[in-house]
Motif scaffolding. Structure first.
Motif, PDB file in Angstrom:
ATOM      1  N   GLU A   1      -2.761  10.918   1.486  1.00  0.00           N
ATOM      2  CA  GLU A   1      -2.357  11.068   0.085  1.00  0.00           C
ATOM      3  C   GLU A   1      -3.584  11.099  -0.816  1.00  0.00           C
ATOM      4  O   GLU A   1      -4.429  10.205  -0.775  1.00  0.00           O
ATOM      5  CB  GLU A   1      -1.444   9.912  -0.340  1.00  0.00           C
TER       6      GLU A   1
ATOM      7  N   LYS B   1       0.841  -1.205   0.000  1.00  0.00           N
ATOM      8  CA  LYS B   1       0.000   0.000   0.000  1.00  0.00           C
ATOM      9  C   LYS B   1       0.868   1.245   0.000  1.00  0.00           C
ATOM     10  O   LYS B   1       1.937   1.249   0.600  1.00  0.00           O
ATOM     11  CB  LYS B   1      -0.902  -0.017   1.236  1.00  0.00           C
ATOM     12  N   GLY B   2       0.387   2.286  -0.633  1.00  0.00           N
ATOM     13  CA  GLY B   2       1.137   3.529  -0.716  1.00  0.00           C
ATOM     14  C   GLY B   2       0.900   4.150  -2.071  1.00  0.00           C
ATOM     15  O   GLY B   2       0.103   3.646  -2.857  1.00  0.00           O
ATOM     16  N   VAL B   3       1.577   5.259  -2.339  1.00  0.00           N
ATOM     17  CA  VAL B   3       1.405   5.943  -3.620  1.00  0.00           C
ATOM     18  C   VAL B   3       2.778   6.271  -4.196  1.00  0.00           C
ATOM     19  O   VAL B   3       3.623   6.843  -3.514  1.00  0.00           O
ATOM     20  CB  VAL B   3       0.583   7.240  -3.453  1.00  0.00           C
TER      21      VAL B   3
ATOM     22  N   ARG C   1       5.181   8.432  -6.568  1.00  0.00           N
ATOM     23  CA  ARG C   1       5.156   9.836  -7.003  1.00  0.00           C
ATOM     24  C   ARG C   1       6.411  10.146  -7.808  1.00  0.00           C
ATOM     25  O   ARG C   1       7.454   9.544  -7.569  1.00  0.00           O
ATOM     26  CB  ARG C   1       5.176  10.774  -5.783  1.00  0.00           C
TER      27      ARG C   1
ATOM     28  N   VAL D   1      -4.922  11.706  -4.998  1.00  0.00           N
ATOM     29  CA  VAL D   1      -4.405  11.270  -6.290  1.00  0.00           C
ATOM     30  C   VAL D   1      -3.192  12.118  -6.660  1.00  0.00           C
ATOM     31  O   VAL D   1      -2.224  11.639  -7.230  1.00  0.00           O
ATOM     32  CB  VAL D   1      -5.485  11.400  -7.378  1.00  0.00           C
TER      33      VAL D   1
ATOM     34  N   VAL E   1      -6.613   8.679  -1.514  1.00  0.00           N
ATOM     35  CA  VAL E   1      -6.471   7.299  -1.977  1.00  0.00           C
ATOM     36  C   VAL E   1      -5.618   6.441  -1.044  1.00  0.00           C
ATOM     37  O   VAL E   1      -5.583   5.226  -1.173  1.00  0.00           O
ATOM     38  CB  VAL E   1      -5.880   7.241  -3.405  1.00  0.00           C
ATOM     39  N   PHE E   2      -4.925   7.070  -0.107  1.00  0.00           N
ATOM     40  CA  PHE E   2      -4.081   6.291   0.807  1.00  0.00           C
ATOM     41  C   PHE E   2      -3.822   7.109   2.062  1.00  0.00           C
ATOM     42  O   PHE E   2      -3.544   8.304   1.985  1.00  0.00           O
ATOM     43  CB  PHE E   2      -2.750   5.935   0.148  1.00  0.00           C
TER      44      PHE E   2
ATOM     45  N   GLU F   1      -1.666   6.856   5.754  1.00  0.00           N
ATOM     46  CA  GLU F   1      -0.713   6.151   6.616  1.00  0.00           C
ATOM     47  C   GLU F   1      -0.908   6.659   8.031  1.00  0.00           C
ATOM     48  O   GLU F   1      -0.734   7.850   8.290  1.00  0.00           O
ATOM     49  CB  GLU F   1       0.704   6.441   6.113  1.00  0.00           C
TER      50      GLU F   1
ATOM     51  N   THR G   1       1.438   7.661  -9.678  1.00  0.00           N
ATOM     52  CA  THR G   1       0.130   8.010  -9.139  1.00  0.00           C
ATOM     53  C   THR G   1      -0.517   6.766  -8.561  1.00  0.00           C
ATOM     54  O   THR G   1       0.000   5.654  -8.679  1.00  0.00           O
ATOM     55  CB  THR G   1      -0.786   8.605 -10.228  1.00  0.00           C
ATOM     56  N   PHE G   2      -1.636   6.959  -7.926  1.00  0.00           N
ATOM     57  CA  PHE G   2      -2.513   5.870  -7.562  1.00  0.00           C
ATOM     58  C   PHE G   2      -3.402   5.633  -8.776  1.00  0.00           C
ATOM     59  O   PHE G   2      -4.004   6.561  -9.288  1.00  0.00           O
ATOM     60  CB  PHE G   2      -3.338   6.274  -6.339  1.00  0.00           C
TER      61      PHE G   2
END
Lengths: 366, 129
Positions: free
Chosen positions: B62, A290-292, A294, B64, B41-42, B44, A312-313
């Motif tokens: 976070e 999980k995470g994004v 960049r 998009v 979207v996320f 933590e 990006t997601f």
């Protein structure tokens, strides 16, 4: 205040959140970037891309000129309306811009280049065109451009086109265009979905925009445009490539036509030399946790440290995706990415991530 | 944008704090903050049991388009996190003051836990104008 497209007032009317994009006041989203993304993948959305630059090239030697100017081979265009994606290079192979060019007739081609690169592109093209006697006509606020994209985009837009264009537009194959005196319709786009890109006179664009919205096509902003193009594995100038990088280092080798060998083009010698070296490469990544992902995050591969160029997601896949540049090609299946104080594993995948609403990668294998 | 709940306290960095009857506090981000970030979207979240100082970075939200740090508005110990956000980060967009809460803190003892320095709705509202 930045430059504004002819639809600026319409964007405000549609509750757009406006941001600065390379000196232009453009809509980022109209409420929800995610909804706009899904709307384009599942139905139809419309983007105002009037900030992009339309250049018409006219002259007896225009084909010869484009054959020299572009890294892709203009000779591939033999049918009326056919489009070609290409990079325009410096002599050292660095990318000045990426663009689309349409074949209209032997003495006339239409080119669409990026907004942020407009001035340097025009200066370069005008300079290179001189010896060929090619006339470079660029629109100065005379035309607007809309991208209508999504599985239902074409069926919803066709009835709104002028009667004399409807049949031809309905029969367009992908990557072809048709036109009448006013309106130019290309079956092209930047989302990985079917659709049209439409160039039309400024005087007509507000009414056309209203008709498009009334036909059930939702406005979509630059935010969704970015997540859609990244899912589709399409590069963004300034992020994934620039003048310091060649197409070979930017995942765009497929756009360089080394054959026929007799064709000289600007940057050819540099690319031929670079192709023999262990040069940098652009790869697709999917984050395994999980995470994004960049832009600018560090990427650790067995061939050295690279960097994410766009990340990006992915709204369609529900995972983080990215394009990353590695210092050299790797046989490994995985890299790790520095996200804040952690290093998370990411799988190297073939682009694109999504095409025509469907995943192109096996998420179970990630 | 909806009116600011009067029963909450606010930080300049756009967190809200609700003082619960048992003396603990619940923390989230304001409607203004979620609107600026866009679709989340996320998220933590900190570990339960983690001791936090005032203005310590302790979570990341976070969207998009961007990642943004969340600072603890008070000092104390994290005693609960909103694990529903793991699968539904959009709760912060749809219900910033309700189901979209981030974590709960047991306040540190003493007068310097930061709670007294927080803004009321009117004062926070002024920082937005």
């Amino acid at each position: 205040m930045g430059k504004r497209t002819p639809l600026y007032a319409k964007h405000l009317q549609a509750q757009a959140k406006i941001v600065d994009f390379g000196g232009w006041d453009m809509p980022l989203h109209y409420g929800s970037q995610l909804q706009e993304h899904h709307q384009v993948r599942r139905d139809a959305g419309v983007f105002d891309v009037s900030h992009m630059t339309v250049i018409d090239l006219v002259g007896e030697r225009v084909k010869e000129f484009l054959s020299y100017l572009l890294a892709n081979d203009i000779g591939r265009l033999t049918q009326r309306g056919k489009a070609l994606y290409s990079c325009m290079l410096k002599a050292d192979g660095g990318i000045i811009d990426d663009l689309i060019v349409y074949y209209q007739k032997e003495t006339q081609y239409r080119m669409v280049v990026n907004a942020s690169t407009r001035e340097k592109d025009l200066a370069w093209i005008i300079q290179q065109a001189k010896p060929f006697g090619v006339h470079v006509c660029f629109e100065e606020g005379d035309v607007a451009m809309l991208a209508v994209q999504g599985p239902k985009a074409r069926e919803k837009v066709l009835p709104l086109l002028p009667a004399d264009l409807q049949q031809e537009a309905a029969n367009l194959k992908p990557f072809f265009a048709c036109w009448n005196q006013d309106i130019f319709v290309g079956r092209t786009g930047y989302t990985g979905e079917d659709g049209f890109e439409i160039i039309l006179p400024v005087a007509q664009v507000e009414a056309f925009w209203d008709a498009i919205l009334a036909a059930g096509i939702a406005p979509a902003g630059l935010g969704a445009r970015d997540t859609l193009r990244l899912e589709a594995g399409m590069s963004l100038y300034g992020s994934d490539m620039d003048e310091s990088l060649s197409p070979l280092e930017s995942g765009l080798t497929w756009t360089v036509a080394f054959k026929p060998e007799s064709r000289d083009f600007i940057g050819r010698a540099a690319l031929e030399a670079q192709a023999k070296t262990n040069h940098a490469v652009l790869v697709g990544l999917v984050l395994k946790e999980k995470g994004v992902l960049r832009g600018h995050q560090a990427v650790y591969a067995d061939t050295g440290e690279g960097m994410i160029t766009s990340g990006t997601f992915s709204p369609t896949l529900g995972v983080a995706i990215a394009m990353a540049r590695l210092p050299a090609a790797t046989a490994a299946e995985e890299v790790s990415v520095g996200i804040r104080d952690k290093r998370l594993p990411a799988k190297i995948v073939k682009l694109p991530f999504v095409r025509h609403g469907k995943a192109c990668i096996d998420l179970d294998a990630v | 944008m909806s009116a600011l709940p009067e029963n909450l306290k606010y930080s300049q960095s756009h967190e809200w704090v609700r003082l619960e009857e048992d003396g603990t506090v619940t923390v989230g981000i304001t409607d203004h903050a979620q609107a600026l970030l866009g679709d989340l979207v996320f998220i933590e979240l900190p570990e339960v049991g983690h001791a936090v100082a005032i203005e310590e970075e302790c979570a990341v939200v976070e969207s998009v388009k961007a990642a943004s740090d969340v600072y603890s508005p008070v000092a104390g110990e994290i005693i609960a996190i909103n694990s529903a956000l793991e699968d539904e980060p959009e709760l912060v967009n749809t219900s910033p003051y309700g189901d979209g809460w981030l974590f709960k803190i047991k306040l540190a003892e003493g007068d310097d836990n930061g709670i007294a320095a927080l803004l009321n709705a009117a004062a926070y509202s002024e920082t937005l104008s």
